[in-house]
Design an enzyme around this catalytic site. Sequence first.
Site, PDB file in Angstrom:
ATOM      1  CG  ASN A  23      -2.122  -1.134   0.633  1.00 21.92           C
ATOM      2  OD1 ASN A  23      -2.034  -1.379  -0.007  1.00 21.92           O
ATOM      3  ND2 ASN A  23      -2.894  -0.971   1.918  1.00 21.92           N
ATOM      4  CB  CYS A 117     -14.383  -4.569  -3.837  1.00 23.95           C
ATOM      5  SG  CYS A 117     -13.983  -4.121  -2.246  1.00 23.95           S
ATOM      6  NE  ARG A 122     -12.222  -0.395  -0.668  1.00 26.70           N
ATOM      7  CZ  ARG A 122     -11.069  -0.970  -0.543  1.00 26.70           C
ATOM      8  NH1 ARG A 122     -11.050  -2.377  -0.902  1.00 26.70           N
ATOM      9  NH2 ARG A 122      -9.944  -0.511  -0.512  1.00 26.70           N
ATOM     10  CG  ASP A 305      -5.849  -3.249   5.294  1.00 25.69           C
ATOM     11  OD1 ASP A 305      -7.242  -3.572   5.097  1.00 25.69           O
ATOM     12  OD2 ASP A 305      -5.245  -2.837   4.502  1.00 25.69           O
ATOM     13  NE  ARG A 397      -6.094  -7.021  -5.265  1.00 26.67           N
ATOM     14  CZ  ARG A 397      -6.594  -6.490  -3.917  1.00 26.67           C
ATOM     15  NH1 ARG A 397      -7.708  -7.301  -3.818  1.00 26.67           N
ATOM     16  NH2 ARG A 397      -6.030  -5.444  -3.536  1.00 26.67           N
TER      17      ARG A 397
HETATM   18  C1  UD1 Z   1      -6.848   1.777   1.737  1.00 31.86           C
HETATM   19  C2  UD1 Z   1      -6.249   0.565   1.713  1.00 31.86           C
HETATM   20  C3  UD1 Z   1      -6.886  -0.735   2.395  1.00 31.86           C
HETATM   21  C4  UD1 Z   1      -7.388  -0.323   3.606  1.00 31.86           C
HETATM   22  C5  UD1 Z   1      -7.986   1.152   3.905  1.00 31.86           C
HETATM   23  C6  UD1 Z   1      -8.637   1.337   4.977  1.00 31.86           C
HETATM   24  C7  UD1 Z   1      -4.541   0.726  -0.376  1.00 31.86           C
HETATM   25  C8  UD1 Z   1      -4.160   0.603  -1.585  1.00 31.86           C
HETATM   26  N1  UD1 Z   1      -5.652   0.402   0.418  1.00 31.86           N
HETATM   27  O1  UD1 Z   1      -8.020   1.792   1.032  1.00 31.86           O
HETATM   28  O2  UD1 Z   1      -5.982  -1.877   2.446  1.00 31.86           O
HETATM   29  O3  UD1 Z   1      -8.386  -1.303   4.020  1.00 31.86           O
HETATM   30  O4  UD1 Z   1      -7.149   2.140   3.276  1.00 31.86           O
HETATM   31  O5  UD1 Z   1      -7.443   1.543   6.004  1.00 31.86           O
HETATM   32  O6  UD1 Z   1      -3.746   1.924   0.533  1.00 31.86           O
HETATM   33  N2  UD1 Z   1     -14.681   6.617   1.505  1.00 31.86           N
HETATM   34  C9  UD1 Z   1     -15.685   7.495   1.169  1.00 31.86           C
HETATM   35  N3  UD1 Z   1     -15.349   8.140   0.031  1.00 31.86           N
HETATM   36  C10 UD1 Z   1     -14.170   8.187  -0.708  1.00 31.86           C
HETATM   37  C11 UD1 Z   1     -13.298   7.241  -0.331  1.00 31.86           C
HETATM   38  C12 UD1 Z   1     -13.414   6.486   0.940  1.00 31.86           C
HETATM   39  O7  UD1 Z   1     -16.469   7.386   1.597  1.00 31.86           O
HETATM   40  O8  UD1 Z   1     -14.124   9.037  -1.528  1.00 31.86           O
HETATM   41  C13 UD1 Z   1     -14.977   5.664   2.700  1.00 31.86           C
HETATM   42  C14 UD1 Z   1     -14.774   4.258   2.237  1.00 31.86           C
HETATM   43  O9  UD1 Z   1     -16.183   3.667   1.907  1.00 31.86           O
HETATM   44  C15 UD1 Z   1     -14.446   3.551   3.618  1.00 31.86           C
HETATM   45  C16 UD1 Z   1     -13.590   4.904   4.185  1.00 31.86           C
HETATM   46  O10 UD1 Z   1     -13.768   6.162   3.563  1.00 31.86           O
HETATM   47  O11 UD1 Z   1     -15.591   3.485   4.362  1.00 31.86           O
HETATM   48  C17 UD1 Z   1     -12.044   4.539   4.321  1.00 31.86           C
HETATM   49  O12 UD1 Z   1     -11.680   4.171   2.911  1.00 31.86           O
HETATM   50  P1  UD1 Z   1     -10.259   4.438   2.171  1.00 31.86           P
HETATM   51  O13 UD1 Z   1      -9.348   4.803   3.441  1.00 31.86           O
HETATM   52  O14 UD1 Z   1     -10.362   5.370   1.215  1.00 31.86           O
HETATM   53  O15 UD1 Z   1      -9.580   2.976   1.635  1.00 31.86           O
HETATM   54  P2  UD1 Z   1      -8.945   2.929   0.427  1.00 31.86           P
HETATM   55  O16 UD1 Z   1      -7.837   4.167   0.501  1.00 31.86           O
HETATM   56  O17 UD1 Z   1      -9.756   2.445  -0.768  1.00 31.86           O
END
Ligand code: UD1
Length: 417
Positions: A23, A117, A122, A305, A397
């Site tokens: 990550n 997913c 997400r 995670d 992955r």
């Molecule tokens: C990253 C990590 C993933 C980890 C997650 C949370 C990477 C590649 N992946 O995923 O392994 O599980 O952080 O620590 O670094 N959300 C919104 N709107 C947005 C973006 C996010 O509402 O535009 C929400 C998501 O639905 C979720 C929360 O925010 O409930 C956290 O998600 P986010 O931190 O964005 O996860 P990722 O960055 O996709």
Amino acid sequence: MDKIRVIGGNPLKGCVEISGAKNAALPAMAASLLSAEAIHLENIPYVRDILTTRRLLQEMGAEAEVLEDGTATLKALDIRSREAPYELVKTMRASILVLGPLVARFKKARVSLPGGCAIGARPVNLHLMGLEKMGATCDVVHGYVEASTEGLRGANILMDTVTVTGTENLMMAATLAEGETILDNAACEPEVSDLAGLLRSMGGRIEGDGTRTIRIQGVKELHGCRHRVIPDRIEAGTFAVAAAITRGDVEVRNCCPQHLAAVLSQLTQAGAEITTEANSFRVRGKDPIRSKNVTTHPYPAFPTDMQAQYMALMTQGDGSAVVTETIFENRFMHALEMIRMGADITIDGRQALVKGGKLLTGAKVLASDLRASASLILAALVAQGETWIDRVYHLDRGYCQIERKLASIGANIERVS
Ligand code: UD1
């Protein structure tokens, strides 16, 4: 398709080396799109998501070499396509990380909108909101985000939810925007700071990473550099649970125990004996494993995670533990498979009640996502008899040779093609 076969019962003993953080490596690779010069990366884990990102960069026209020794050289001199196609994005949501860099440097991007997913909806609304505040137009057309701008400008951006890749995307975009950007309620994850460090080495002006407020002064262009990505804290945490659940004795090397403070503290409360050094820690699993509640939160709290792996441990606890998931709405798929192995788990919304002390028995189980796969291996390590884990492409992955590493410390595990 490959499967993993585990015969449980062996306490794990020995040393294991941790790979670079997937990550942190993924945003670092995306950041190479911000410069026409070569970015040399070290400690890149040779896992599927990294190879998918390599392909994505190559299809855009970048030179992208990733070697099994953990080095990568990326050069985005001639970018002929500013598109991330659905075929790649659907296998790896982190592809959205190319959006910020493409818009910032080329003023245009077309990136497939990642769908939901196995672990939840997400959305990427905060990525888009931030880019729009910086002066981009983002439309969703035919399943793609089409973003364009006359030139990004600095902006004050408050994200109402802490988002890791959202913070990374906007931080990358802001490095080439005109003026100052302030990201509020930013993610503090070590991977965000690692990216900030890389961007600074490329000539970016960033302060405050690791806190909730990040300030970025835009610059005209970024240059090449060399950067070593941080060790994978989730891989390290997974091996810590492997030691605890098998009542083993494992030294986890080449990691950053500081990044795992909440995980190691939780495992200590659950009865494991843990000693830390600067770049390693040792976990001695003890009887009884104590049932302790846990709740996931953004860093520095207990990470989502590690939730599945911790749940595997709690199936062996001396009482009951409530596991509360606050980040993703549907992240208990592993529980259903653990129940098939004999675990006593009741799910109620975002909480799972795990009653410990159950003898797990080997079964055929399905991995539903990356961390779920790891948790099923952990459960299998203490299960009686043989467990077959299917759909291990999820595991590939993000874990670098996990079965070889586990076998090297005494697990009875093999990959069967
Ligand atoms: C990253 C990590 C993933 C980890 C997650 C949370 C990477 C590649 N992946 O995923 O392994 O599980 O952080 O620590 O670094 N959300 C919104 N709107 C947005 C973006 C996010 O509402 O535009 C929400 C998501 O639905 C979720 C929360 O925010 O409930 C956290 O998600 P986010 O931190 O964005 O996860 P990722 O960055 O996709």
